[in-house]
Design a protein around this motif. Structure first.
Motif, PDB file in Angstrom:
ATOM      1  N   THR A 170      15.072  15.367  16.553  1.00 38.84           N
ATOM      2  CA  THR A 170      15.592  14.114  16.007  1.00 38.84           C
ATOM      3  C   THR A 170      16.989  13.826  16.551  1.00 38.84           C
ATOM      4  O   THR A 170      17.305  12.681  16.904  1.00 38.84           O
ATOM      5  N   LEU A 171      17.809  14.864  16.661  1.00 42.17           N
ATOM      6  CA  LEU A 171      19.139  14.711  17.248  1.00 42.17           C
ATOM      7  C   LEU A 171      19.036  14.290  18.709  1.00 42.17           C
ATOM      8  O   LEU A 171      19.742  13.370  19.154  1.00 42.17           O
ATOM      9  N   LEU A 172      18.142  14.930  19.453  1.00 39.82           N
ATOM     10  CA  LEU A 172      17.934  14.568  20.861  1.00 39.82           C
ATOM     11  C   LEU A 172      17.434  13.137  20.985  1.00 39.82           C
ATOM     12  O   LEU A 172      17.892  12.381  21.844  1.00 39.82           O
ATOM     13  N   ILE A 210      14.806  18.948  13.404  1.00 36.00           N
ATOM     14  CA  ILE A 210      16.183  18.433  13.361  1.00 36.00           C
ATOM     15  C   ILE A 210      16.748  18.311  14.775  1.00 36.00           C
ATOM     16  O   ILE A 210      17.389  17.300  15.110  1.00 36.00           O
ATOM     17  N   LEU A 211      16.506  19.306  15.620  1.00 32.23           N
ATOM     18  CA  LEU A 211      17.018  19.244  16.990  1.00 32.23           C
ATOM     19  C   LEU A 211      16.356  18.131  17.801  1.00 32.23           C
ATOM     20  O   LEU A 211      17.021  17.428  18.563  1.00 32.23           O
ATOM     21  N   SER A 236      17.978  10.682  18.896  1.00 36.94           N
ATOM     22  CA  SER A 236      19.089   9.785  18.565  1.00 36.94           C
ATOM     23  C   SER A 236      20.042   9.640  19.742  1.00 36.94           C
ATOM     24  O   SER A 236      20.497   8.533  20.052  1.00 36.94           O
ATOM     25  N   ILE A 237      20.326  10.753  20.405  1.00 41.79           N
ATOM     26  CA  ILE A 237      21.217  10.705  21.568  1.00 41.79           C
ATOM     27  C   ILE A 237      20.602   9.862  22.681  1.00 41.79           C
ATOM     28  O   ILE A 237      21.277   9.041  23.303  1.00 41.79           O
TER      29      ILE A 237
END
Length: 89
Positions: free
Chosen positions: A51-53, A48-49, A55-56
């Protein structure tokens, strides 16, 4: 295998863009690279982290070389953090 089946053809370097983020997610989740154990929930949190990175970095329009550098920095930082915890115990 899934990627080759999805695209209906295969070549040798097909999964290379997914290799470093996958390793970074597992390390970020708490699994030791050199034969350690990890938890399923830790790996999910790492995914999840990452994937968040990812996306950013897509929103910022970071080039692929910059993304690879950032993933490498994340792996090294987590290895240093986990190594420090092992020494203190």
């Amino acid at each position: 295998m899934l990627l080759a089946g999805y695209s209906t053809h295969a070549y040798q370097a097909m999964g290379d863009p997914y290799l470093l983020p996958a390793i970074a997610a597992v390390v970020l989740g708490g699994t030791r690279i050199l034969g350690g154990r990890g938890t399923f929930l830790g790996t999910i949190a790492g995914v999840i982290l990452i994937t968040l990175l990812q996306s950013i970095l897509s929103v910022v329009q970071m080039p692929e070389a910059g993304r690879q550098i950032i993933y490498g920095i994340v792996i090294i930082a987590m290895l240093l953090l986990y190594g420090r915890e092992r020494i203190e115990q």
